[in-house]
Design a protein around this motif. Structure first.
Motif, PDB file in Angstrom:
ATOM      1  N   PHE A  78       0.861  -1.176   0.000  1.00 18.53           N
ATOM      2  CA  PHE A  78       0.000   0.000   0.000  1.00 18.53           C
ATOM      3  C   PHE A  78       0.898   1.227   0.000  1.00 18.53           C
ATOM      4  O   PHE A  78       1.826   1.325   0.793  1.00 18.53           O
ATOM      5  CB  PHE A  78      -0.919   0.017   1.232  1.00 18.53           C
ATOM      6  CG  PHE A  78      -1.874   1.173   1.224  1.00 18.53           C
ATOM      7  CD1 PHE A  78      -3.041   1.107   0.475  1.00 18.53           C
ATOM      8  CD2 PHE A  78      -1.605   2.325   1.925  1.00 18.53           C
ATOM      9  CE1 PHE A  78      -3.919   2.178   0.438  1.00 18.53           C
ATOM     10  CE2 PHE A  78      -2.469   3.399   1.901  1.00 18.53           C
ATOM     11  CZ  PHE A  78      -3.637   3.327   1.157  1.00 18.53           C
ATOM     12  N   THR A  79       0.625   2.138  -0.914  1.00 16.82           N
ATOM     13  CA  THR A  79       1.431   3.344  -1.055  1.00 16.82           C
ATOM     14  C   THR A  79       0.525   4.560  -0.948  1.00 16.82           C
ATOM     15  O   THR A  79      -0.564   4.579  -1.531  1.00 16.82           O
ATOM     16  CB  THR A  79       2.121   3.361  -2.436  1.00 16.82           C
ATOM     17  OG1 THR A  79       2.844   2.146  -2.609  1.00 16.82           O
ATOM     18  CG2 THR A  79       3.071   4.540  -2.575  1.00 16.82           C
ATOM     19  N   ASN A  80       0.971   5.559  -0.184  1.00 21.02           N
ATOM     20  CA  ASN A  80       0.316   6.864  -0.228  1.00 21.02           C
ATOM     21  C   ASN A  80       1.375   7.946  -0.035  1.00 21.02           C
ATOM     22  O   ASN A  80       2.530   7.649   0.272  1.00 21.02           O
ATOM     23  CB  ASN A  80      -0.859   6.978   0.761  1.00 21.02           C
ATOM     24  CG  ASN A  80      -0.444   7.022   2.210  1.00 21.02           C
ATOM     25  OD1 ASN A  80       0.683   7.355   2.566  1.00 21.02           O
ATOM     26  ND2 ASN A  80      -1.380   6.670   3.079  1.00 21.02           N
ATOM     27  N   GLU A  81       0.974   9.200  -0.255  1.00 18.41           N
ATOM     28  CA  GLU A  81       1.932  10.305  -0.199  1.00 18.41           C
ATOM     29  C   GLU A  81       2.348  10.649   1.226  1.00 18.41           C
ATOM     30  O   GLU A  81       3.305  11.382   1.417  1.00 18.41           O
ATOM     31  CB  GLU A  81       1.341  11.531  -0.898  1.00 18.41           C
ATOM     32  CG  GLU A  81       1.180  11.324  -2.392  1.00 18.41           C
ATOM     33  CD  GLU A  81       0.428  12.443  -3.088  1.00 18.41           C
ATOM     34  OE1 GLU A  81      -0.146  13.311  -2.398  1.00 18.41           O
ATOM     35  OE2 GLU A  81       0.398  12.434  -4.330  1.00 18.41           O
ATOM     36  N   THR A  82       1.638  10.131   2.229  1.00 19.95           N
ATOM     37  CA  THR A  82       1.976  10.407   3.621  1.00 19.95           C
ATOM     38  C   THR A  82       3.048   9.460   4.135  1.00 19.95           C
ATOM     39  O   THR A  82       4.033   9.884   4.728  1.00 19.95           O
ATOM     40  CB  THR A  82       0.716  10.284   4.507  1.00 19.95           C
ATOM     41  OG1 THR A  82      -0.274  11.179   4.013  1.00 19.95           O
ATOM     42  CG2 THR A  82       1.027  10.608   5.959  1.00 19.95           C
ATOM     43  N   TRP A  83       2.853   8.157   3.908  1.00 19.64           N
ATOM     44  CA  TRP A  83       3.712   7.145   4.511  1.00 19.64           C
ATOM     45  C   TRP A  83       4.639   6.448   3.527  1.00 19.64           C
ATOM     46  O   TRP A  83       5.474   5.649   3.930  1.00 19.64           O
ATOM     47  CB  TRP A  83       2.854   6.077   5.198  1.00 19.64           C
ATOM     48  CG  TRP A  83       1.903   6.638   6.196  1.00 19.64           C
ATOM     49  CD1 TRP A  83       0.551   6.761   6.060  1.00 19.64           C
ATOM     50  CD2 TRP A  83       2.209   7.181   7.480  1.00 19.64           C
ATOM     51  NE1 TRP A  83       0.008   7.340   7.176  1.00 19.64           N
ATOM     52  CE2 TRP A  83       1.001   7.609   8.064  1.00 19.64           C
ATOM     53  CE3 TRP A  83       3.400   7.353   8.184  1.00 19.64           C
ATOM     54  CZ2 TRP A  83       0.939   8.190   9.323  1.00 19.64           C
ATOM     55  CZ3 TRP A  83       3.336   7.935   9.448  1.00 19.64           C
ATOM     56  CH2 TRP A  83       2.127   8.345  10.000  1.00 19.64           C
ATOM     57  N   GLY A  84       4.477   6.696   2.230  1.00 15.36           N
ATOM     58  CA  GLY A  84       5.266   5.958   1.248  1.00 15.36           C
ATOM     59  C   GLY A  84       4.678   4.569   1.068  1.00 15.36           C
ATOM     60  O   GLY A  84       3.464   4.393   1.124  1.00 15.36           O
ATOM     61  N   GLU A  85       5.535   3.574   0.878  1.00 16.26           N
ATOM     62  CA  GLU A  85       5.054   2.209   0.627  1.00 16.26           C
ATOM     63  C   GLU A  85       5.254   1.334   1.852  1.00 16.26           C
ATOM     64  O   GLU A  85       6.290   1.413   2.508  1.00 16.26           O
ATOM     65  CB  GLU A  85       5.807   1.598  -0.557  1.00 16.26           C
ATOM     66  CG  GLU A  85       5.306   0.200  -0.902  1.00 16.26           C
ATOM     67  CD  GLU A  85       5.971  -0.368  -2.144  1.00 16.26           C
ATOM     68  OE1 GLU A  85       6.507  -1.487  -2.054  1.00 16.26           O
ATOM     69  OE2 GLU A  85       5.946   0.312  -3.181  1.00 16.26           O
ATOM     70  N   MET A  86       4.226   0.542   2.158  1.00 17.67           N
ATOM     71  CA  MET A  86       4.347  -0.435   3.238  1.00 17.67           C
ATOM     72  C   MET A  86       3.605  -1.709   2.869  1.00 17.67           C
ATOM     73  O   MET A  86       2.631  -1.674   2.124  1.00 17.67           O
ATOM     74  CB  MET A  86       3.841   0.146   4.557  1.00 17.67           C
ATOM     75  CG  MET A  86       2.371   0.479   4.584  1.00 17.67           C
ATOM     76  SD  MET A  86       1.928   1.476   6.009  1.00 17.67           S
ATOM     77  CE  MET A  86       1.903   3.080   5.242  1.00 17.67           C
TER      78      MET A  86
END
Length: 107
Positions: A78-86
Motif C-alpha cells: 500500500f502506497t500513499n503520499e503520507t507514509w510511502g510504501e508499506m
C-alpha cells in the motif's frame, strides 16, 4: 509478483481495490454497507476520516501481492503520499455483495 485487480477472486473485494486505485471515493463507498466499520493495526477507526486521510487525500494505492480465504484476505503493498510504501494485510467481511468490515495493518 502483483495480482491485477481484475484477477482478484471476490468481485466485491475487486471493486474495493479498483476504486482505491482509481481514486474513486464514490465507487469505494458504494461497495461498503452503510454501517461499515474498519480497523487499522488492531484499533477501530472512524471510517470516513481514515479513508479520506489514508486513501483519497493522499493518493493511496494497493498493489496486491497475494490473496487468501476465497479472496477475503489480501497482502498488498500500500502506497500513499503520507507514509510511502508499506506491506499491509487486509481482511474483509463480505455479505450480499457489500463489505461490512475491513481490517488492515502492517504485514
Amino acid at each position: 509478483m502483483t495480482i491485477a485487480p481484475a484477477k482478484l477472486s471476490d468481485p466485491t473485494v475487486r471493486a474495493f481495490v479498483t476504486a482505491i486505485n482509481a481514486g474513486d471515493r464514490e465507487a469505494f463507498f458504494r461497495v461498503l454497507t452503510p454501517d461499515a466499520t474498519m480497523s487499522d493495526d488492531g484499533s477501530d477507526r472512524d471510517l470516513n476520516d481514515w479513508v479520506d486521510r489514508e486513501i483519497f487525500e493522499s493518493n493511496g494505492r494497493m498493489d496486491v501481492q497475494t490473496e487468501s480465504s476465497g479472496g477475503h484476505g489480501l497482502v498488498a503493498n500500500f502506497t500513499n503520499e503520507t507514509w510511502g510504501e508499506m506491506r499491509t494485510a487486509w481482511r474483509f467481511t463480505v455479505a450480499d455483495g457489500k463489505i461490512s468490515r475491513f481490517e488492515t495493518g502492517q504485514a
